[in-house]
Write a protein that holds these residues in place. Structure first.
Motif, PDB file in Angstrom:
ATOM      1  N   PHE A  97      23.153  23.502  -9.801  1.00  0.00           N
ATOM      2  CA  PHE A  97      23.729  24.830 -10.191  1.00  0.00           C
ATOM      3  C   PHE A  97      23.101  25.893  -9.135  1.00  0.00           C
ATOM      4  N   PRO A  98      23.712  25.936  -7.878  1.00  0.00           N
ATOM      5  CA  PRO A  98      23.188  26.867  -6.773  1.00  0.00           C
ATOM      6  C   PRO A  98      23.429  28.338  -7.167  1.00  0.00           C
ATOM      7  N   ALA A  99      24.458  28.522  -8.150  1.00  0.00           N
ATOM      8  CA  ALA A  99      24.762  30.067  -8.544  1.00  0.00           C
ATOM      9  C   ALA A  99      23.559  30.671  -8.855  1.00  0.00           C
ATOM     10  N   LEU A 100      22.530  29.959  -9.552  1.00  0.00           N
ATOM     11  CA  LEU A 100      21.513  30.505 -10.004  1.00  0.00           C
ATOM     12  C   LEU A 100      20.714  31.562  -9.166  1.00  0.00           C
ATOM     13  N   SER A 101      20.680  30.924  -7.743  1.00  0.00           N
ATOM     14  CA  SER A 101      20.057  31.808  -6.810  1.00  0.00           C
ATOM     15  C   SER A 101      20.697  33.110  -6.233  1.00  0.00           C
ATOM     16  N   SER A 102      21.859  33.277  -6.704  1.00  0.00           N
ATOM     17  CA  SER A 102      22.566  34.482  -6.188  1.00  0.00           C
ATOM     18  C   SER A 102      22.120  35.636  -6.910  1.00  0.00           C
ATOM     19  N   GLU A 103      22.237  36.868  -6.147  1.00  0.00           N
ATOM     20  CA  GLU A 103      21.875  38.170  -6.538  1.00  0.00           C
ATOM     21  C   GLU A 103      22.429  38.473  -7.741  1.00  0.00           C
ATOM     22  N   SER A 104      23.613  38.420  -7.992  1.00  0.00           N
ATOM     23  CA  SER A 104      24.386  38.874  -9.394  1.00  0.00           C
ATOM     24  C   SER A 104      23.955  38.015 -10.422  1.00  0.00           C
ATOM     25  N   SER A 105      23.027  36.795 -10.260  1.00  0.00           N
ATOM     26  CA  SER A 105      22.662  36.080 -11.516  1.00  0.00           C
ATOM     27  C   SER A 105      21.311  36.225 -11.903  1.00  0.00           C
ATOM     28  N   ILE A 106      20.491  37.104 -11.004  1.00  0.00           N
ATOM     29  CA  ILE A 106      19.228  37.248 -11.135  1.00  0.00           C
ATOM     30  C   ILE A 106      18.684  37.385 -12.416  1.00  0.00           C
ATOM     31  N   ASN A 107      19.309  37.921 -13.514  1.00  0.00           N
ATOM     32  CA  ASN A 107      18.760  37.893 -14.874  1.00  0.00           C
ATOM     33  C   ASN A 107      18.846  36.380 -15.357  1.00  0.00           C
ATOM     34  N   LEU A 108      19.886  35.701 -15.194  1.00  0.00           N
ATOM     35  CA  LEU A 108      20.056  34.469 -15.834  1.00  0.00           C
ATOM     36  C   LEU A 108      18.889  33.460 -14.950  1.00  0.00           C
ATOM     37  N   ASP A 109      18.716  33.710 -13.895  1.00  0.00           N
ATOM     38  CA  ASP A 109      17.688  33.319 -13.082  1.00  0.00           C
ATOM     39  C   ASP A 109      16.282  33.236 -13.721  1.00  0.00           C
ATOM     40  N   ALA A 110      15.809  34.467 -14.428  1.00  0.00           N
ATOM     41  CA  ALA A 110      14.699  34.691 -15.007  1.00  0.00           C
ATOM     42  C   ALA A 110      14.704  34.063 -16.310  1.00  0.00           C
ATOM     43  N   LEU A 111      15.907  33.975 -17.226  1.00  0.00           N
ATOM     44  CA  LEU A 111      15.558  33.256 -18.157  1.00  0.00           C
ATOM     45  C   LEU A 111      15.672  31.680 -17.960  1.00  0.00           C
ATOM     46  N   VAL A 112      16.147  31.239 -16.892  1.00  0.00           N
ATOM     47  CA  VAL A 112      15.982  29.880 -16.755  1.00  0.00           C
ATOM     48  C   VAL A 112      14.199  29.579 -16.549  1.00  0.00           C
ATOM     49  N   ARG A 113      14.029  30.507 -15.761  1.00  0.00           N
ATOM     50  CA  ARG A 113      12.615  30.232 -15.287  1.00  0.00           C
ATOM     51  C   ARG A 113      11.707  30.384 -16.642  1.00  0.00           C
ATOM     52  N   ASN A 114      12.095  31.333 -17.288  1.00  0.00           N
ATOM     53  CA  ASN A 114      11.338  31.719 -18.850  1.00  0.00           C
ATOM     54  C   ASN A 114      11.391  30.490 -19.424  1.00  0.00           C
ATOM     55  N   THR A 115      12.775  29.829 -19.593  1.00  0.00           N
ATOM     56  CA  THR A 115      12.653  28.582 -20.504  1.00  0.00           C
ATOM     57  C   THR A 115      11.897  27.404 -19.925  1.00  0.00           C
ATOM     58  N   LEU A 116      11.896  27.240 -18.677  1.00  0.00           N
ATOM     59  CA  LEU A 116      10.909  26.281 -18.176  1.00  0.00           C
ATOM     60  C   LEU A 116       9.583  26.547 -18.268  1.00  0.00           C
ATOM     61  N   ALA A 117       9.243  27.857 -18.250  1.00  0.00           N
ATOM     62  CA  ALA A 117       7.995  27.978 -18.645  1.00  0.00           C
ATOM     63  C   ALA A 117       7.356  27.750 -19.995  1.00  0.00           C
ATOM     64  N   TYR A 118       8.185  27.850 -20.875  1.00  0.00           N
ATOM     65  CA  TYR A 118       8.024  27.569 -22.358  1.00  0.00           C
ATOM     66  C   TYR A 118       7.919  25.855 -22.371  1.00  0.00           C
ATOM     67  N   CYS A 119       8.666  25.394 -21.809  1.00  0.00           N
ATOM     68  CA  CYS A 119       9.070  23.884 -21.922  1.00  0.00           C
ATOM     69  C   CYS A 119       7.929  23.198 -21.409  1.00  0.00           C
ATOM     70  N   SER A 120       7.033  23.862 -20.223  1.00  0.00           N
ATOM     71  CA  SER A 120       5.966  23.050 -19.416  1.00  0.00           C
ATOM     72  C   SER A 120       4.731  23.704 -20.219  1.00  0.00           C
ATOM     73  N   ALA A 121       4.552  24.689 -21.147  1.00  0.00           N
ATOM     74  CA  ALA A 121       3.372  25.161 -21.446  1.00  0.00           C
ATOM     75  C   ALA A 121       2.836  24.118 -22.274  1.00  0.00           C
TER      76      ALA A 121
END
Length: 410
Positions: A215-239
């Motif tokens: 899903f390379p669209a994650l890295s686009s500037e217009s998806s910056i909020n979603l990118d942060a949410l994905v990283r947040n999800t991964l942080a919870y899952c790996s904590a």
């Protein structure tokens, strides 16, 4: 091969039962090959859930419904049913046999020109152009960004400057029929997307680089909020899990139900589980002052409860965990209006049913109380709101309509 085997039969017209047995063996061998590379314990998946490598075009959702009927008792929460996969068994097997089909083609790695739109459309995922549309509607989820802070995830949340809602946490004594309370803002918005079929979900590692490849669209500037949410999800899952906690981040329906069953029923997984969720939360009165109606405590086997909170990934995913010393309640919420005095009077009758037409019932909400917070991080948002510290009393919070609780069926 099939023709040679059939021609060797002693009768000119083989018995239909023999043909059925032959094709069942063929189907089983194909499914075994697909499942062999997965690390998920698929003992919960009945043989009927495996469609035979796409020889028929039955919908995956039909198989998922059959899987639910064998493992879940009673009504399945709408939050789960609306995420069943729209893919056919044929398409699922095709992508499982060739996972590279899920990724953009050569020369199409521009985040704004993602060429795996066919896959996203077939599987009903939030990717490509859907990212840009979704960025306007996604809100920080109440239960993940404000409720289950972990040291690593809390660091990400602090960058988002999320303001704590003073009504996010409360004491159990608040859950008394007739009490006037104020609800936090429980309205949430996440992109509408489906579970991936298990053979596909099991081939996508839960890390950022693997997700970005598909899903390379994650890295686009217009998806910056979603990118942060994905990283947040991964942080919870790996904590790391806290003391007394069992946690998982299932990315398929089978994983979700499997984790709940193993947590509630043990390794034997005998029996069924029950899914519970808040209802009618779009009704008038949410986010305002309301009155507590009837309160029902749900008691699972050995007081075990599994809570699953929807997390954001391009496909449907959850953050699930089971904590010791928890209590789960179903709470009737009544709207405060001009007849508030009458509502209060009726709500105080804890042994009788509320007259919904007179009392203006708005919703039935789930509330969970964590009775032991001694292992929680000392800077947990709950302690700020309740003005307590770790281990100094229970901390309760509400479930949104995106969340699901599981208990063992009696």
């Amino acid at each position: 091969m099939a023709a040679a085997l059939i021609s060797s039969l002693p009768h000119p017209h083989p018995h239909p039962l023999l043909l059925i047995i032959f094709f069942f063996i063929l189907i089983s061998s194909i499914v075994a090959a697909l499942a062999s590379s997965s690390s998920f314990d698929d003992s919960l998946i009945h043989e009927d859930d495996r469609d035979g490598g796409g020889l028929v075009s039955v919908s995956v959702s039909v198989e998922q419904l059959a899987f639910l009927s064998r493992n879940v008792a009673g009504e399945v929460p709408p939050a789960i049913l609306t995420k069943l996969s729209p893919m056919t068994a044929h398409d699922s097997a095709r992508y499982a046999l060739n996972p590279d089909l899920m990724t953009p083609g050569p020369g199409d790695h521009d985040a704004n020109n993602n060429n795996n739109d066919d896959f996203c459309s077939l599987a009903h995922l939030a990717c490509a152009s859907a990212f840009h549309d979704s960025a306007k509607t996604v809100t920080n989820t109440y239960t993940t960004t404000k409720t289950y802070a972990t040291p690593r995830a809390a660091a990400l949340n602090s960058n988002n400057k999320v303001k704590e809602d003073p009504f996010s946490f409360f004491r159990r004594s608040l859950l008394k029929s007739g009490n006037r309370i104020r609800l936090p803002d429980l309205h949430e918005s996440l992109p509408d997307r489906s579970f991936l079929p298990f053979p596909l979900a099991s081939r996508i590692p839960l890390n950022y680089s693997a997700l970005l490849r598909i899903f390379p669209a994650l890295s686009s500037e217009s998806s910056i909020n979603l990118d942060a949410l994905v990283r947040n999800t991964l942080a919870y899952c790996s904590a790391p899990q806290i003391a007394g906690e069992t946690k998982s981040c299932p990315t398929s329906l089978e994983e979700l139900v499997g984790f709940a069953k193993s947590s509630l029923l043990g390794n034997g997984n005998l029996g069924k589980i029950v899914g519970l969720a808040s209802k009618n939360m779009d009704a008038k009165g949410l986010g305002d002052e309301v009155v507590v109606g009837e309160v029902k405590e749900y008691e699972g086997v050995d007081n075990k409860i599994v809570a699953c909170h929807e997390a954001f990934l391009p496909f449907a995913a959850y953050f699930c965990h089971s904590l010791s010393s928890t209590k789960l309640y179903g709470v009737e919420i009544l709207v405060v209006d001009d007849a508030a005095g009458e509502i209060m009077k009726k709500a105080s009758k804890s042994t009788s049913a509320i007259d919904n037409t007179t009392a203006a019932a708005a919703a039935t909400m789930l509330a969970i109380c964590h009775m032991d917070t001694s292992a929680w991080p000392k800077d947990h948002v709950a302690f700020k709101i309740l003005k307590t510290g770790a281990g100094q009393g229970e901390a309760c919070h509400w479930f949104t309509m995106l969340d699901v609780a599981w208990i063992a069926a009696h």
